[in-house]
Enzyme design. Structure first.
Site, PDB file in Angstrom:
ATOM      1  N   LYS A 119       3.337  -2.474  14.563  1.00  0.00           N
ATOM      2  CA  LYS A 119       3.813  -1.452  13.619  1.00  0.00           C
ATOM      3  C   LYS A 119       4.951  -0.615  14.186  1.00  0.00           C
ATOM      4  O   LYS A 119       5.847  -0.189  13.458  1.00  0.00           O
ATOM      5  CB  LYS A 119       2.652  -0.568  13.179  1.00  0.00           C
ATOM      6  N   GLU A 121       0.920   9.508  12.585  1.00  0.00           N
ATOM      7  CA  GLU A 121       1.840   9.828  11.506  1.00  0.00           C
ATOM      8  C   GLU A 121       1.167  10.742  10.502  1.00  0.00           C
ATOM      9  O   GLU A 121      -0.062  10.896  10.507  1.00  0.00           O
ATOM     10  CB  GLU A 121       2.352   8.556  10.824  1.00  0.00           C
ATOM     11  N   HIS A 149     -10.467   0.806   3.400  1.00  0.00           N
ATOM     12  CA  HIS A 149      -9.024   0.530   3.575  1.00  0.00           C
ATOM     13  C   HIS A 149      -8.677  -0.930   3.300  1.00  0.00           C
ATOM     14  O   HIS A 149      -7.588  -1.385   3.658  1.00  0.00           O
ATOM     15  CB  HIS A 149      -8.551   0.907   4.982  1.00  0.00           C
ATOM     16  N   ARG A 174       2.944 -13.432   5.837  1.00  0.00           N
ATOM     17  CA  ARG A 174       2.150 -14.580   5.388  1.00  0.00           C
ATOM     18  C   ARG A 174       1.981 -14.507   3.882  1.00  0.00           C
ATOM     19  O   ARG A 174       2.438 -13.568   3.238  1.00  0.00           O
ATOM     20  CB  ARG A 174       0.763 -14.537   6.046  1.00  0.00           C
TER      21      ARG A 174
END
Length: 478
Positions: free
Chosen positions: A115, A199, A234, A291
């Protein structure tokens, strides 16, 4: 390509094989011991055993899969999703051994799989990103300082993460130490990498993703968006296309950003760029999945394109057949991931034997599955049984058809997310498009499913009684 090996199992392996067969390409299935009689194994032209049941003894052993592919003189390997699909070393090894990896290059997989590296790659294109730091942090005191500067709530995320693992929401200063330790521990366990970053946490986000296709000739297009905000832990449960909150202008801006993300890593093949959309309709780059996505059928329904065929065409060097302004979408599509999970018990896996398994059929109904009646849902793999997809001329028609399809879908022997899917489709917040990623926490009470199940049991009893009387009348007829 005359022959491809599908380095996967279940519904996605079967789905890839069907498109390959339509293209005149022979297929090779791989299977663990427990999957030896699975539908994808029986459907393939050839099949080869690759190990015992645990995935780390079979589907995750890339060297063994490549060895079998070479023995069977395979031209290309399609990884599906999960397992080795986002493993840059596997992609590299496939190509090193003279075969085509039906997916992006290993550099793109590596960049977008981290990330922090992904954020760095897209930074030069001025794509909106969630406020936060762009480097890994392990020191608790430094983390506290950063969180205070960003402002609570914050999100601690695994740099190598995905699927909600290694992710912790922190609401206050005194929670930082405990939640950071948990995030690092979970990230190490899931990915072998404890790097985390911090973040700003967007409090009421919608999860919007864009499907992109990129060829080897510099052409990149997007195939519009998918709304993926109905989630548990999530992880997505219901997806739809298009989103009911994007207008043409915002769709264009987000689509352009998605293609720039693909450009930033020299992408090829099918991929998905994910964004968070806040309550003020500001969007932020989240990540890129390198993908095919589980939810790709909703995009196929609204565009009329076969994404697996497009992947194969790109992998063998063909140019995209159309430009961005030539691509249109029509109608609306919804997908429900049917998991062997108990929604009344915190969506915990509920594996067992499919004693009854009767699938829905009809216009506008598609089912991608890899099981048959009498089969066991193994404990070794993801508990998804199938993907139920509906298509209508508009969103309401797609929703109503989904409710009908759920009612037609009969599964006994395991608890599933079918009842949860029906609950969502009947809920006013979903019907009106007034929801975000907190739908489950805000609107769902497990007791709500009891009423749905009682209603279904009543209808099933009436149907059985009706059939019984009809049979008696037939027997009495001279």
């Amino acid at each position: 390509m005359k022959k491809i090996l599908i380095a996967n199992r279940g519904e996605i392996a079967l789905r890839i094989m069907k498109s390959a067969r339509e293209m005149g390409i022979k297929t090779v299935a791989v299977y663990s011991t427990i999957d030896r009689n699975a539908p994808h194994v029986n459907f393939a032209d050839e099949a080869v055993h690759i190990g015992e049941n645990p995935s780390n003894q079979s589907y995750l052993i890339g060297d063994r899969i490549i060895e079998k592919a070479l023995e069977l003189q395979v031209d290309g390997i399609h990884p599906g999703y999960g397992f080795l699909s986002e493993n840059d070393e596997f992609s590299k090894a496939v190509e090193k051994n003279g075969m085509i990896f039906i997916g992006p290059g290993h550099e793109a997989i590596r960049t977008m799989g981290d990330k922090l590296a992904a954020k760095e790659a897209v930074k030069k294109y001025d794509i909106p990103m969630v406020p936060g730091i762009d480097e890994a942090v392990t020191d608790v005191e430094e983390a506290k300082k950063i969180a205070k500067e960003i402002g609570f709530p914050v999100l601690i995320k695994a740099a190598a993460g995905g699927g909600g693992k290694g992710m912790r929401i922190v609401d206050s200063y005194d929670q930082i130490e405990e939640q950071m330790e948990r995030a690092i521990s979970e990230a190490l366990s899931a990915f072998g990498d404890g790097s985390v970053f911090i973040e700003k946490y967007i409090t009421s986000p919608r999860h919007i993703e864009f499907q992109i296709l990129a060829d080897n000739h510099g052409n990149i297009v997007h195939l519009f968006e998918r709304e993926c905000s109905i989630q548990r832990r999530h992880q997505k449960v219901i997806e739809e296309a298009p989103s009911c909150v994007l207008d043409a202008e915002l769709r264009k801006k987000m689509g352009e950003s998605a293609t720039l993300v693909a450009k930033s890593c020299n992408y090829r093949g099918a991929g998905t760029v994910e964004f968070l959309l806040d309550s003020e309709m500001n969007y932020y780059f989240l990540e890129m999945n390198t993908r095919l996505q589980v939810e790709h059928p909703v995009t196929e329904f609204i565009t009329g394109l076969d994404l697996v065929k497009e992947q194969i065409k790109i992998a063998r060097g063909e140019k995209l057949s159309w430009k961005q302004n030539e691509i249109r979408f029509k109608g609306h599509s919804i997908e429900l991931r049917v998991y062997a999970e108990d929604p009344q018990n915190n969506f915990l896996p509920n594996v067992g034997k499919l004693s009854v398994y009767q699938i829905p059929k009809g216009d506008g109904i598609r089912l991608d599955d890899g099981y048959r009646e009498g089969m066991d849902i193994p404990i070794y793999y993801d508990p998804m049984i199938s993907k139920l997809i509906t298509y209508g001329k508009d969103r309401n028609e797609a929703i109503q058809l989904m409710i009908k399809a759920i009612d037609m879908y009969r599964i006994k022997g395991v608890e599933t997310t079918l009842s949860f899917g029906k609950f969502v489709c009947q809920h006013q917040a979903f019907v009106q498009g007034n929801f975000d990623t907190h739908f489950v926490k805000t609107h769902f009470n497990p007791d709500d499913l009891k009423e749905i199940k009682d209603e279904e049991a009543g209808w099933a009893a009436l149907l059985a009684l009706k059939l019984h009387h009809e049979e008696k009348n037939i027997l009495r007829t001279p």
